[in-house]
Design an enzyme around this catalytic site. Structure first.
Site, PDB file in Angstrom:
ATOM      1  N   VAL A  30       0.872  -1.169   0.000  1.00 51.93           N
ATOM      2  CA  VAL A  30       0.000   0.000   0.000  1.00 51.93           C
ATOM      3  C   VAL A  30       0.901   1.207   0.000  1.00 51.93           C
ATOM      4  O   VAL A  30       1.750   1.364   0.871  1.00 51.93           O
ATOM      5  CB  VAL A  30      -0.922   0.033   1.240  1.00 51.93           C
ATOM      6  CG1 VAL A  30      -1.666   1.351   1.274  1.00 51.93           C
ATOM      7  CG2 VAL A  30      -1.923  -1.113   1.194  1.00 51.93           C
ATOM      8  N   LEU A 160      -4.203   5.791   7.771  1.00 49.64           N
ATOM      9  CA  LEU A 160      -4.144   6.073   6.339  1.00 49.64           C
ATOM     10  C   LEU A 160      -3.513   4.911   5.597  1.00 49.64           C
ATOM     11  O   LEU A 160      -2.450   4.414   5.995  1.00 49.64           O
ATOM     12  CB  LEU A 160      -3.332   7.349   6.095  1.00 49.64           C
ATOM     13  CG  LEU A 160      -2.876   7.619   4.660  1.00 49.64           C
ATOM     14  CD1 LEU A 160      -4.082   7.851   3.745  1.00 49.64           C
ATOM     15  CD2 LEU A 160      -1.927   8.820   4.617  1.00 49.64           C
ATOM     16  N   SER A 161      -4.138   4.463   4.515  1.00 48.17           N
ATOM     17  CA  SER A 161      -3.555   3.506   3.596  1.00 48.17           C
ATOM     18  C   SER A 161      -3.212   2.202   4.322  1.00 48.17           C
ATOM     19  O   SER A 161      -4.105   1.521   4.809  1.00 48.17           O
ATOM     20  CB  SER A 161      -2.346   4.128   2.903  1.00 48.17           C
ATOM     21  OG  SER A 161      -1.967   3.388   1.775  1.00 48.17           O
ATOM     22  N   ALA A 162      -1.945   1.818   4.407  1.00 52.24           N
ATOM     23  CA  ALA A 162      -1.594   0.626   5.173  1.00 52.24           C
ATOM     24  C   ALA A 162      -2.034   0.777   6.621  1.00 52.24           C
ATOM     25  O   ALA A 162      -2.480  -0.188   7.260  1.00 52.24           O
ATOM     26  CB  ALA A 162      -0.092   0.374   5.097  1.00 52.24           C
TER      27      ALA A 162
END
Length: 496
Positions: A30, A160-162
């Protein structure tokens, strides 16, 4: 206030060396990439000795001096190649920690765990109950409860994200620890259970039913029957790193866990081309909220500025659209004060709707002894402060549902805990038709359409709108409420 000895100990903690497994991989699972930030700012302090730390993480904390014991706790997880300090500096959470009174823990993973400093959302050795990084984060929570006096009933996690993928995993594995979560550009809980499957989840999560997605949560802590965390989902429609289909899967997953449908109770337009969709539980409280940011790519929404609803600063993958920290905090109720807020006043009881018209809703509630006034909130945003124990909200839209809560305000001007929510639906079934122009993905997310076999279909009329994605755009006309027809050639309506 915290005993001085605790604050001295916190400010004196020393750096530690992460003792994690080296997990190199060639592909980027990610890619919320931003250059690691400079050394931690003065307000952010590293904490060592918070537990056995099976995941080899580092703990950083921001603890405002004015926060009393018994305050909420927020855990904020960075994206790949980012750091705790980058998230502290740009996300905006420190602003609301100061304003609303709570502590923030910023876990940090490093290249010793993962070559790109990604949290291991795709690795069951790291993301499941009692194991690895997930267990280390929970140890940080326990440390905060013991050291800062954080309220164990009001612990929230965001990422966020990962970090968003790990957030979903934590909510699934530890519903007994986290009261709520917020997943930004992230993945559904347990979408991937191996590195090889990670990239597939990013670009197109498995085609599972809501019940199958929900089973991944229920299977993460077998035997747990609730209460479940309340979950906010943030997604850009132009995100080609973690595709928008993940937001739909997250919505399906958590609405199924809550036992509610995938059609929103209400929708609202927010700044930054953002559409908020609210999915209420049986009591009328928001259980799941989605925030779809039209045209935004991969990153965390921020909105630099000094206004109450503005926060953060722009950087790589911190995108100037809307302050996600503010709206997430309101969703969790952090804006209504800590347990000691409102001069210790309890939440008002007996809130009820006493009448509606096509443009107004009247409310009453039981007076609270010692209250100087009351703050009234509509759909999470404060609409007024009144000294009375009743209020009539005006200027509303006919045939529309609104959610209200009330909080007592003490003589200091701070609001206490919010009441249970009630829903008022204005009268008037013949309100002017409304027109909506958006991508097929946005129509489905907002509850104006549904999917079947990879296509989107207008709710009510059942018209085929074409492929379910962010590349096909249609105008839908709503009349009557809940019935949508394609109106690309022109839409006569009272509003758009």
């Amino acid at each position: 206030m915290r005993p001085p000895i605790l604050r001295r100990l916190l400010r004196r903690v020393a750096s530690t060396t992460v003792c994690g497994l080296l997990a190199l991989f060639a592909a980027h699972p990610v890619s919320a990439v931003a250059a690691p930030a400079a050394p931690a700012a003065a307000g952010l302090q590293q904490v060592t000795g918070f537990g056995s730390n099976p995941g080899g993480l580092q703990m950083f904390a921001y603890t405002p001096d004015s926060v009393a014991a018994g305050a909420p706790l927020v855990v904020a997880l960075h994206g790949c190649t980012q750091s705790a300090d980058a998230y502290y500096t740009h996300s905006g959470w420190s602003k609301y920690a100061d304003l609303w009174g709570f502590d923030v823990v910023f876990p940090q993973t490093t290249s010793a765990n993962n070559a790109l400093s990604c949290f291991g959302w795709f690795d069951q050795a790291e993301s499941t109950r009692g194991r690895g990084e997930a267990a280390s984060v929970v140890q940080m929570v326990e440390y905060a409860k013991q050291t800062y006096g954080s309220d164990g009933r009001r612990v929230y996690v965001t990422g966020l994200s990962a970090g968003g993928g790990m957030t979903a995993d934590l909510l699934a594995a530890y519903p007994d620890v986290f009261a709520g979560g917020s997943v930004a550009s992230g993945l559904p809980a347990q979408c991937a259970t191996s590195q090889a499957a990670a990239s597939g989840c990013q670009t197109g999560p498995p085609a599972l039913t809501p019940a199958q997605w929900g089973d991944k949560v229920r299977g993460s802590h077998p035997g747990w029957t609730g209460p479940w965390p309340r979950v906010a989902i943030w997604q850009g429609t132009s995100d080609y790193t973690v595709y928008p289909a993940n937001a739909t899967a997250l919505r399906d997953q958590w609405t199924d866990v809550w036992g509610i449908g995938q059609t929103p109770s209400s929708t609202q337009s927010l700044p930054g081309n953002t559409t908020r969709s609210v999915y209420e539980d049986a009591s009328g409280r928001p259980a799941v909220e989605t925030f779809l940011v039209s045209g935004m790519g991969h990153g965390l929404p921020v909105s630099p500025g000094s206004g109450t609803e503005q926060c953060g600063s722009t950087a790589a993958y911190f995108l100037n659209t809307i302050c996600s920290a503010y709206h997430t905090g309101v969703f969790w109720g952090l804006d209504k004060g800590a347990s000691g807020g409102g001069d210790g006043l309890p939440a008002p009881a007996g809130l009820k709707v006493t009448g509606v018209t096509d443009s107004s809703a009247s409310l009453t509630w039981n007076a609270v002894t010692g209250a100087a006034s009351y703050a009234v909130y509509r759909d999470g945003a404060k609409v007024t402060t009144t000294t009375s124990s009743s209020f009539t909200d005006t200027g509303l839209t006919a045939g529309t549902s609104y959610r209200y809560t009330v909080a007592a305000v003490g003589s200091s001007g701070s609001a206490g805990a919010g009441s249970s929510a009630v829903t008022a639906t204005t009268s008037g079934g013949t309100a002017p038709a409304r027109c909506f122009t958006a991508t097929n993905y946005a129509h489905v997310t907002a509850g104006r359409a549904h999917t079947s076999g990879g296509h989107a279909y207008a709710n009510g009329s059942g018209q085929d709108m074409g492929l379910y994605n962010v590349f096909v755009t249609h105008t839908l006309r709503e009349s009557p409420a809940g019935h949508f027809v394609i109106a690309d050639s022109g839409c006569q309506a009272g509003s758009s």
